[in-house]
Design a protein around this motif. Structure first.
Motif: not given
Length: 278
Positions: A80-88, A144-151, A209-213
């Motif tokens: 949830x944290x990753x998917x919502x953050x990436x989406x915003x 978290x930065x490493x997770x977010x950047x490509x997305x 896409x973020x949730x299923x990554x």
């Protein structure tokens, strides 16, 4: 005249019968995997192996086994944290890019946009190794930065916002500039409310896409505390024997958030995909 209209209506209905039959078959084929997943989540390994397609009595047992063997709550929280953050972040960056490419239009931006679109032709797998080496040197592993950047920015999202921005009335922008609004205020106060359908469609796609990554989080997040739901599901498919009841229970929990997001925003999703502007 009334009789003629009635005959024409009945003829049209008869012609549509094959279409309805085809749509019914396609709907059943589409829904059946989801139905089987729910049924399997309530049955044990033996019943699933026998092909049982009705509700069973092992739902609570499968759920207990799942939470005993895997950190379900942690994985749900991380996803949830990753998917919502990436989406915003993705919506903000890609909408700004799409808005800029269309509103501040010139031939050089079109050439640069063509280069960006080339990125859609490169599969993600081909970029994993260079990305991993770059992020390792930048000390972004398990961050978290490493997770977010490509997305947080994708060529498809930029293209989607740019194409839909063509329906945005430019006269509004010019009138707002005359009234003294800054470019930032024009974007946030005028562009974003008008393009809400596009934002809804982009939010659904990005969240899913973020949730299923799975591949990139699996590479960049080596700490078990950073486990996401797709990684948890992959952990269930291990060993010599797979407990399909527990596996389907985990898949069901993984599927529910994306289904809720889609059903809540499905109307806006359809409008945004077709380029509707309100």
């Amino acid at each position: 005249i009334h009789v003629t209209k009635k005959k024409n209506k009945s003829m049209i209905q008869r012609r549509l019968i094959p279409t309805y039959i085809f749509l019914a078959i396609v709907s059943l084929v589409s829904v059946f995997p989801f139905y089987w997943m729910i049924m399997a989540a309530t049955n044990d390994y033996v019943d699933i192996s026998r092909g049982k397609l009705t509700f069973g009595t092992a739902a609570l047992e499968n759920f207990r086994n799942l939470i005993d063997q895997q950190p379900l709550a942690l994985a749900m929280k991380n996803s949830f944290v990753y998917a919502i953050s990436v989406t915003i972040i993705c919506l903000l960056i890609c909408s700004l890019a799409g808005y800029g490419y269309e509103i501040y239009h010139d031939k050089w931006k079109d050439k640069l946009f063509s280069v960006i679109l080339l990125g859609m032709m490169i599969p993600q797998v081909a970029t994993i190794v260079p990305l991993y080496r770059m992020f390792t040197k930048a000390h972004l592993i398990n961050t978290a930065v490493g997770f977010f950047l490509p997305m947080i920015s994708t060529p498809f999202m930029i293209m989607m916002f740019r194409q839909n921005s063509r329906a945005f009335p430019v006269d509004i922008v010019e009138a707002a500039r005359i009234d003294g609004l800054s470019e930032i205020k024009i974007f946030f106060q005028m562009y974003m409310p008008v393009m809400k359908s596009t934002y809804a469609a982009a939010a659904v796609i990005t969240f899913m896409n973020a949730w299923n990554s799975y591949l990139w989080p699996k590479v960049i997040m080596t700490d078990n505390k950073a486990m996401t739901m797709p990684m948890l599901i992959a952990n269930l498919i291990t060993g010599y024997v797979t407990d399909y009841g527990m596996l389907m229970c985990g898949v069901l929990f993984c599927s529910i958030p994306t289904m809720i997001v889609f059903f809540v925003l499905q109307k806006q999703f359809a409008e945004g995909i077709t380029g509707a502007v309100k």
